[in-house]
Design a protein around this motif. Structure first.
Motif, short mmCIF file in Angstrom:
data_model
loop_
_atom_site.label_atom_id
_atom_site.label_comp_id
_atom_site.label_asym_id
_atom_site.label_seq_id
_atom_site.Cartn_x
_atom_site.Cartn_y
_atom_site.Cartn_z
N LYS A 157 0.31 32.48 -0.82
CA LYS A 157 0.21 32.19 -2.25
C LYS A 157 1.24 31.13 -2.65
O LYS A 157 0.95 30.25 -3.46
CB LYS A 157 0.41 33.46 -3.08
CG LYS A 157 0.27 33.21 -4.57
CD LYS A 157 -0.18 34.42 -5.35
CE LYS A 157 -0.56 34.05 -6.78
NZ LYS A 157 -1.24 35.11 -7.51
N ALA A 158 2.44 31.23 -2.09
CA ALA A 158 3.44 30.21 -2.35
C ALA A 158 2.94 28.83 -1.90
O ALA A 158 3.09 27.83 -2.62
CB ALA A 158 4.75 30.56 -1.65
N CYS A 159 2.33 28.78 -0.72
CA CYS A 159 1.78 27.52 -0.20
C CYS A 159 0.71 26.98 -1.15
O CYS A 159 0.70 25.79 -1.49
CB CYS A 159 1.17 27.73 1.18
SG CYS A 159 2.36 28.12 2.46
N CYS A 160 -0.18 27.87 -1.57
CA CYS A 160 -1.27 27.46 -2.46
C CYS A 160 -0.72 26.89 -3.77
O CYS A 160 -1.13 25.81 -4.23
CB CYS A 160 -2.18 28.65 -2.73
SG CYS A 160 -3.52 28.31 -3.89
N LEU A 161 0.22 27.58 -4.37
CA LEU A 161 0.77 27.15 -5.65
C LEU A 161 1.51 25.82 -5.53
O LEU A 161 1.41 24.94 -6.40
CB LEU A 161 1.72 28.22 -6.20
CG LEU A 161 1.08 29.55 -6.59
CD1 LEU A 161 2.17 30.58 -6.90
CD2 LEU A 161 0.15 29.38 -7.78
N LEU A 162 2.26 25.65 -4.44
CA LEU A 162 3.06 24.45 -4.25
C LEU A 162 2.19 23.27 -3.82
O LEU A 162 2.35 22.14 -4.31
CB LEU A 162 4.17 24.69 -3.24
CG LEU A 162 5.26 25.69 -3.66
CD1 LEU A 162 6.14 26.07 -2.47
CD2 LEU A 162 6.11 25.13 -4.81
N GLU A 163 1.29 23.52 -2.90
CA GLU A 163 0.49 22.42 -2.35
C GLU A 163 -0.55 21.90 -3.32
O GLU A 163 -0.94 20.73 -3.26
CB GLU A 163 -0.19 22.88 -1.05
CG GLU A 163 0.79 23.09 0.09
CD GLU A 163 0.18 23.74 1.31
OE1 GLU A 163 0.86 23.79 2.36
OE2 GLU A 163 -0.98 24.22 1.23
N ARG A 212 8.94 32.76 6.35
CA ARG A 212 7.49 32.55 6.47
C ARG A 212 7.06 31.33 5.66
O ARG A 212 6.24 30.53 6.13
CB ARG A 212 6.77 33.81 5.99
CG ARG A 212 5.30 33.93 6.42
CD ARG A 212 5.16 34.38 7.86
NE ARG A 212 5.71 35.70 8.08
CZ ARG A 212 4.99 36.83 8.09
NH1 ARG A 212 3.69 36.78 7.85
NH2 ARG A 212 5.55 37.98 8.37
N VAL A 213 7.59 31.17 4.47
CA VAL A 213 7.23 30.02 3.64
C VAL A 213 7.75 28.72 4.25
O VAL A 213 7.05 27.70 4.25
CB VAL A 213 7.78 30.21 2.21
CG1 VAL A 213 7.60 28.92 1.39
CG2 VAL A 213 7.08 31.37 1.51
N THR A 215 6.37 21.81 3.58
CA THR A 215 7.38 20.79 3.85
C THR A 215 8.71 21.23 3.25
O THR A 215 8.78 22.07 2.35
CB THR A 215 6.96 19.45 3.24
OG1 THR A 215 6.91 19.60 1.81
CG2 THR A 215 5.60 19.02 3.75
N SER A 216 9.80 20.62 3.75
CA SER A 216 11.12 20.98 3.25
C SER A 216 11.26 20.67 1.76
O SER A 216 11.96 21.37 1.03
CB SER A 216 12.20 20.26 4.05
OG SER A 216 12.02 18.86 3.97
N LEU A 232 23.04 20.68 2.01
CA LEU A 232 24.38 20.73 1.43
C LEU A 232 24.92 19.34 1.11
O LEU A 232 25.75 19.18 0.22
CB LEU A 232 25.33 21.48 2.37
CG LEU A 232 25.04 22.97 2.56
CD1 LEU A 232 25.90 23.55 3.68
CD2 LEU A 232 25.27 23.74 1.26
N GLU A 233 24.46 18.32 1.85
CA GLU A 233 24.88 16.94 1.58
C GLU A 233 24.04 16.30 0.47
O GLU A 233 24.28 15.15 0.10
CB GLU A 233 24.79 16.09 2.85
CG GLU A 233 25.74 16.52 3.96
CD GLU A 233 27.21 16.29 3.61
OE1 GLU A 233 27.48 15.35 2.84
OE2 GLU A 233 28.07 17.06 4.08
N GLY A 234 23.04 17.04 -0.02
CA GLY A 234 22.19 16.51 -1.09
C GLY A 234 21.28 15.38 -0.65
O GLY A 234 20.96 14.48 -1.43
N MET A 235 20.84 15.43 0.62
CA MET A 235 20.05 14.32 1.17
C MET A 235 18.56 14.63 1.29
O MET A 235 17.82 13.86 1.88
CB MET A 235 20.61 13.95 2.55
CG MET A 235 22.02 13.37 2.51
SD MET A 235 22.76 13.12 4.15
CE MET A 235 21.57 12.01 4.90
N GLN A 236 18.11 15.76 0.70
CA GLN A 236 16.68 16.06 0.76
C GLN A 236 15.91 14.96 0.03
O GLN A 236 16.27 14.54 -1.05
CB GLN A 236 16.35 17.41 0.11
CG GLN A 236 17.23 18.55 0.53
CD GLN A 236 18.33 18.81 -0.47
OE1 GLN A 236 19.11 17.94 -0.81
NE2 GLN A 236 18.40 20.04 -0.93
N GLY A 237 14.86 14.53 0.65
CA GLY A 237 14.02 13.50 0.03
C GLY A 237 14.51 12.08 0.22
O GLY A 237 13.84 11.12 -0.18
#
Length: 614
Positions: free
Chosen positions: A48-54, A80-81, A86-87, A423-428
């Motif tokens: 459900k998390a995947c469905c809502l996010l994707e 599991r999620v 994706t991250s 932690l380094e704030g480098m996501q994305g």
């Protein structure tokens, strides 16, 4: 995304969900999912998390909040999620326990509380079995029943804040919140929950912010939700646009003693106007074991329970037996022999075998551990390690050590890499040179750790290494990322516990990787109470001490103890053994008071009885 995209969405990894599960996943309204043992509730919530996010049904930048009753359930759902999305999407999924959710609200907004209800920032946390609450009452009340700690805990949290017209409760709260020269500031999780509710009810901007953050909320193991926890949920999300998905099973309600709300499902359906879905598939247990679950269900509720076994099973698969012994030593030797057979003849891994007891692990299993050791099989009381091994700081340090010692451990490397990037704030970020620099920095650090481990000769040196690891990831950022570590000395105690166990095992093995494996329980049979086994599954389960002494409360809480029985037996996939011993460490045992439970097993027509008493 449009509604049509939700209709077109399919489960990830090629998984197939039963019709009702898929409907529940795609339902954007409030819902209640009745999911029995082995129904795949964790997978349902993850999908459900995947469905809502994707499908962007959880519209960016809003998030999903999952609240579980147990720490390992929260951790397992998060993992599991993380395997499914994706991250970038994973960062919009938060998985916590009720306790950590309430504590996060308190610690983050502690300063908005009026002075009289603002706890000392270094407050300690106690449960209902500790003496701090009793000692606080004793300061203001002459007579205290020290054997009835739960009464005082319930009394303390039976009043909404602010407290009025009860001087005793006001005085005790003040002492516990502030402490004095002889009492440390001390809070229980029910007190923390009350304070969190008070914060939200008296600060509308905080409440609005919370509601804008989370567009969807999952409530796991919903049948165990306490009255206070449900009040927190209502305070946060009742009559809002936030969509709630509650998942639970009345037959697995085993926390009434801890304050679980008996009518939680009915209240939720009425308050949140939810649609109910019932899951029929049982992906865990062999067909013959499901026959036992059907019989126990008939004792617990009037509605029929006809679980559908996974097609992977053939009709006659599943072994269930009751073993009768004269004394616990014969019982212990026989269990050890059977486990040896399961591991050697049927190639079942030690971690896929579990020994469970109703209560008092050591009382029932000390001799079993000894007899298993005699045939080179390790077993341990998993209760000690279960929560510790699910702590983020423990996972991070262990993954760092494993990455330093074994360059081929890709799972550990991925864990520390994702954490460092976060932690380094480098996501994305798309700056490859920054990632290359970070990768070199991490690899250099791992080499230094490996060199340091070689020269460690005492626990103090190990402690210094762990401090260095924490500082490498930036302790302040860790505390900000995981607010539960920002208060008091909690994080220090976790690290201290870990280093104690790890150094002890190193003294035994002389090898750090082996020490980590032992600490994590690799190749060791877990032993635990039924309550601790909830949500877990094993190829083989040994239900030891199936007697009146273990179920001493059966006569006055038959419904709850039958639920506990149901939870215990439903952990097994293929093999299920119940053991009874007439004599246990000088105590004579009977099973007449729980004859109803024995009758359930016999009524299933699949349980074989073996008498070892001759």
């Amino acid at each position: 995304m449009s509604i049509s995209s939700i209709k077109e969405w399919q489960p990830t990894d090629g998984l197939t969900l039963e019709d009702n599960a898929l409907r529940a996943v795609k339902d954007l309204r409030n819902s209640l999912v009745i999911a029995g043992p082995g129904a795949g509730k964790t997978e349902l919530l993850a999908q459900k998390a995947c469905c809502l996010l994707e499908t962007n049904s959880c519209i960016n930048p809003k998030k999903i909040l999952a609240i579980s009753f147990k720490r390992d359930a929260a951790y397992n759902l998060k993992e599991r999620v993380s395997l499914r999305v994706t991250s970038k999407l994973e960062n919009r999924f938060t998985s916590q326990t009720f306790d950590s959710f309430a504590k996060h609200i308190l610690d983050r907004f502690l300063n908005v509380l009026p002075e009289e209800y603002r706890p000392n920032t270094n407050y300690e946390i106690v449960d209902t079995q500790q003496n701090a609450i009793i000692r606080a009452f004793a300061k203001f009340q002459i007579y205290i029943d020290k054997d009835n700690k739960k009464y005082y805990m319930d009394l303390l949290t039976s009043y909404s804040l602010p407290i009025k017209d009860n001087q005793l409760i006001e005085d005790v709260w003040n002492l516990l919140l502030k402490g004095d020269e002889t009492h440390k500031a001390t809070l229980s999780f029910p007190m923390i929950t009350l304070l969190a509710i008070y914060i939200l009810r008296t600060n509308p901007f905080i409440l609005i912010s919370l509601r804008k953050t989370y567009s969807h909320v999952f409530l796991d193991e919903f049948q165990d939700t306490t009255t206070l926890q449900y009040e927190l949920v209502k305070t946060c999300f009742l009559n809002t646009d936030t969509s709630i998905t509650a998942v639970g099973d009345n037959r697995q309600r085993i926390m009434i003693w801890a304050g679980a709300k008996r009518d939680i499902f009915d209240c939720y359906k009425q308050d949140f106007k939810s649609k109910e879905y019932s899951l029929k598939m049982n992906h865990r247990s062999a067909p013959r074991l499901l026959e036992i679950q059907k019989i126990v269900n008939n004792y617990l509720q009037d509605s029929p329970f006809v679980p559908i076994p996974n097609p992977k099973w053939s009709e006659n698969e599943g072994v269930a037996e009751i073993w009768y012994f004269k004394d616990f030593q014969d019982e212990s030797r026989t269990i050890a022999t059977k486990i040896l057979e399961l591991t050697q003849t049927y190639n079942i891994n030690s971690r896929d075998i579990c020994i469970i007891v109703k209560q008092s692990v050591n009382k029932y299993t000390d001799s079993i551990i000894k007899d298993l050791k005699a045939v080179n099989i390790n077993a341990r009381n998993e209760t000690i390690f279960q929560d510790l091994l699910k702590e983020e700081i423990v996972i991070l340090i262990l993954s760092t050590l494993k990455s330093a010692l074994n360059v081929y451990d890709s799972d550990s490397w991925l864990t520390i890499w994702k954490e460092k990037v976060h932690l380094e704030g480098m996501q994305g970020s798309t700056n490859e040179s920054s990632f290359d620099k970070l990768r070199r920095e991490l690899k250099d650090f791992l080499r230094s750790i490996k060199n340091t481990l070689v020269s460690i000769t005492n626990i103090e040196e190990l402690r210094i290494l762990f401090i260095g690891i924490s500082n490498f990831y930036n302790l302040n950022r860790l505390k900000k990322s995981y607010p539960k570590y920002s208060q008091g000395t909690y994080i220090n105690k976790l690290i201290q516990d870990m280093e104690g166990y790890l150094y002890y095992y190193f003294q035994q093995t002389g090898d750090w990787l082996s020490s980590i494996d032992t600490f994590e329980g690799k190749d060791s049979i877990p032993i635990m109470t039924i309550h601790k086994s909830k949500g877990l599954e094993y190829d083989a389960v040994f239900f030891v001490g199936f007697d009146d002494n273990a179920f001493w409360s059966f006569s006055h809480q038959q419904q709850e103890d039958t639920c506990t029985f149901f939870v215990g037996l439903s952990r097994a996939k293929r093999y299920l053994y119940f053991t009874f011993s007439e004599s246990r460490k000088g105590t004579y045992c009977t099973n007449s008071n729980i004859s109803t439970l024995y009758q359930m097993l016999k009524d299933s027509k699949v349980v074989k009885e073996l008498n070892f008493q001759s």
